[in-house]
Enzyme design. Structure first.
Site, PDB file in Angstrom:
ATOM      1  N   CYS A 274       0.822  -1.207   0.000  1.00  0.00           N
ATOM      2  CA  CYS A 274       0.000   0.000   0.000  1.00  0.00           C
ATOM      3  C   CYS A 274       0.862   1.266   0.000  1.00  0.00           C
ATOM      4  O   CYS A 274       0.397   2.339  -0.368  1.00  0.00           O
ATOM      5  CB  CYS A 274      -0.954   0.006   1.186  1.00  0.00           C
ATOM      6  SG  CYS A 274      -0.138   0.072   2.783  1.00  0.00           S
ATOM      7  N   THR A 275       2.119   1.161   0.408  1.00  0.00           N
ATOM      8  CA  THR A 275       3.003   2.331   0.408  1.00  0.00           C
ATOM      9  C   THR A 275       3.954   2.348  -0.779  1.00  0.00           C
ATOM     10  O   THR A 275       4.761   3.263  -0.907  1.00  0.00           O
ATOM     11  CB  THR A 275       3.841   2.384   1.704  1.00  0.00           C
ATOM     12  OG1 THR A 275       4.656   1.217   1.774  1.00  0.00           O
ATOM     13  CG2 THR A 275       2.950   2.458   2.930  1.00  0.00           C
TER      14      THR A 275
END
Length: 386
Positions: free
Chosen positions: A360-361
């Site tokens: 997600c990052t």
């Protein structure tokens, strides 16, 4: 020059004298040009912007380039192209100190540093950069954009600006280079993401909140961001918020030219005039030269060369066979997406099975739990992660 323009200029001179007598000191106002031909909203919108700026601010003069306008010193030209030529001539001759214009072609090595108002907290955010090309190499360009952004922030009165790097392709390499020159003495104050994982690499949330003073990105992304921030309340065809695309900054550039779009409206253009005047008054080009000098003395070119040469000598091109497959549940973040394949094959060469993924990052390397610490050490030693 018409009789009306002459009268307006004389009136301003006497106003300056009166203010100098009152304050006990005389200070020459900077003269900021505005080319008024070529806007998608017409000449009247540009004149409206000049009138708005004149009403709000009295510490700089506005010179209109395009047609005769009552109440302003005016220079008449026949087209937007002629306006650009006349603007350049006037800047070189010192007839104006800076200029706001549309669609100007900067040389390679120069790009503009924009300024927006973020919708989350209403903060001013400097976006480095928004038009032009600092370098044809993406990573090198973003690194130098950081230096340009710091220079403009200081010209705007931020003594020790915080810097964030937008989470784009190349961001981790940019972070490594900036950390290298910071370690060698270049002063850079990294911001910390408002998200729980923190760090100098900024997320979309940080854009909306205006977490850093300076957000570093490539010019194409910055251009898109300026357009969204400035016109998201108007449907896109009328840019209203912020100060526009900003001044062109380069290591040795010698003109203060601030850019607005042909879709920019009067409120934004008025603030672009203010932005240009502030940069001119505070000698942004001198500050930029000092920042680049300090960065170069801290090994800027060598740090860039180390990363770009490493990219050119791709591990991915080598014949590397993957070790026996394992279940990979241990994730390692911080590898730039441009180096993801190389990082995996670097681990394979050390007999560590790895796969690439996307968390997600951002990009991640996946290895088996038992190989996690060894894999991290290899990636650190090989300068894929910090």
């Amino acid at each position: 020059m018409s009789q009306e323009s002459t009268k307006a200029m004389i009136a301003e001179v006497f106003s300056d004298i009166a203010q100098g007598i009152k304050s006990g000191q005389f200070k020459k106002k900077v003269r900021i040009g505005l080319t008024i031909l070529g806007s998608e909203h017409g000449v009247d919108e540009m004149i409206k912007a000049a009138r708005l700026a004149k009403m709000k601010y009295d510490d700089f003069e506005i010179v209109l380039i395009g047609q005769e306008v009552e109440g302003f010193e005016s220079v008449v030209v026949e087209s937007a192209e002629e306006g650009h030529k006349r603007m350049t001539t006037m800047l070189e001759a010192g007839e104006i100190d800076g200029c706001v214009t549309q669609h100007f072609d900067f040389p390679i090595g120069v790009s503009t540093v924009g300024r927006v108002i973020t919708p989350g907290l209403g903060r001013e955010l400097i976006i480095a950069t928004t038009t032009g090309t600092t370098s044809t190499n993406r990573v090198e360009g973003m690194v130098k954009n950081a230096v340009s952004g710091i220079a403009v922030a200081k010209a705007c009165g931020i003594e020790n600006p915080t810097v964030g790097i937008l989470n784009l392709d190349g961001a981790r390499q940019v972070e490594r280079i900036l950390n290298d020159i910071k370690g060698n003495g270049y002063e850079i104050n990294f911001s910390d993401s408002l998200r729980a994982d923190g760090g100098a690499v900024m997320r979309g949330n940080d854009l909306l909140a205006g977490t850093p003073d300076v957000m570093v990105c490539d010019s194409l992304t910055g251009n898109l961001l300026i357009k969204i921030f400035s016109s998201f309340t108007t449907g896109g065809n009328y840019e209203i918020s912020g100060s526009g695309y900003g001044p062109g900054i380069g290591e040795d550039y010698d003109k203060v030219v601030n850019i607005v779009s042909r879709a920019s409206g009067a409120p934004l253009i008025a603030e672009a005039l203010r932005y240009c005047a502030t940069c001119t008054q505070n000698k942004v080009l001198d500050i930029a030269r000092k920042e680049y000098k300090a960065a170069n003395e801290a090994g800027l070119e060598a740090a860039i060369k180390k990363v770009t040469e490493k990219n050119n000598k791709s591990v991915a091109e080598e014949e590397v066979t993957a070790p026996p497959k394992k279940v990979v549940t241990y994730s390692i973040a911080g590898v730039d997406i441009l180096e993801l394949e190389n990082a995996c094959k670097c681990l394979w060469k050390q007999n560590i099975y790895s796969e690439s993924g996307m968390g997600c990052t951002g990009p991640i390397i996946l290895v088996a739990e038992e190989d996690g610490e060894a894999a991290k050490k290899v990636l650190i030693d090989s300068e894929f992660i910090a």
